[in-house]
Design an enzyme around this catalytic site. Sequence first.
Site, PDB file in Angstrom:
ATOM      1  NE  ARG A  34      -3.900  -0.033   2.131  1.00  0.00           N
ATOM      2  CZ  ARG A  34      -4.077  -1.047   2.962  1.00  0.00           C
ATOM      3  NH1 ARG A  34      -3.337  -1.149   4.040  1.00  0.00           N
ATOM      4  NH2 ARG A  34      -4.982  -1.964   2.715  1.00  0.00           N
ATOM      5  N   GLY A  35       1.982   1.213   0.706  1.00  0.00           N
ATOM      6  CA  GLY A  35       2.864   2.376   0.769  1.00  0.00           C
ATOM      7  C   GLY A  35       3.430   2.765  -0.577  1.00  0.00           C
TER       8      GLY A  35
END
Length: 323
Positions: A254-255
């Site tokens: 997600r980062g």
Amino acid sequence: MTRPGAGRRILPYSLLVGQEELCTALEIAYVDGAVGGVLATGQRGTAKTTTVRAFSLMVAGELPVTLPIGATDDRVLGGWQIEKLMQGAAEPEDGLLVEAAGSGSRILYIDEINLLDDYLVNIILDVASTGLLSVQREGRSEHRQQVDFTLVGTMNPDEGGLRPQLLDRFGLVADVAPEEDPERRHRIIETVLRFEAERDDPGSAFLAEAYERNATRKAELDAARERLGSVEYGDNTLRDCARLAAAFRVVGHRGDLVLGRAARALAATEGAAIVTGDHLRRVAKPALVHRRSTEESGSLPVWGAEHDQQVDQLLSTATGQDR
């Protein structure tokens, strides 16, 4: 343009002193909602709430929908109107999530989010990320609807943290630190006192200029929203996102995605046609700081000057290798 009467007790956004990290995060999330929510963390008295309210007033002319302390899940998620249900008619009643989605700013604001029950935070974050709200009450059929809002939370880390799984669901984290420079502290005092003295004066040139700057900034952000889709990633930008995430041992992917989206939104706010390494450099901290591996559950890992240097070095090395 923000209506002066709509928030005369709230300092106009353009008069805020400092708050650069939080303001940038809020603006990025406004330009591209896919970035995800914003979490502001800092000690008490650092104007976190004031900044969020001032931003909402600037972009929508109204305060954000706010989750009150002690709100029940029915109040948050929505349910059925009790009186109608007792009469045998199942009529849905909207909760705060639907209210936020229908508001001008499309912001749901939660102060002291770290003191909210984890299960409720998890549900809110899940709805914010999926855009789908499902409610089932009293054995009646499930009620589903699309909702679109940005979750903005504030917290004082001295009062406890959020579990890593919940931290990861926020797109960006902004560290709001007290101003240490005496000159900036002086500007804060001077600005707040003058605002308080003139906020009820319809002829205040000081406030008229501030609201005009608000209107200008809102127009710039709206224009950035419009051109977001035309902003292109550089040849190696996405590869650099992956390199940064790997170098900081970011858990999950997600980062990486947030890093790329945030950099593109930042580029759009500046009128750039292509995302550059400088855009990545400036969003690396808010996109990655809360996603690094840590053994201290619920605590936010420290991000210092050495981490900024690591970002600079990695991007510089990557640029040299790609030439």
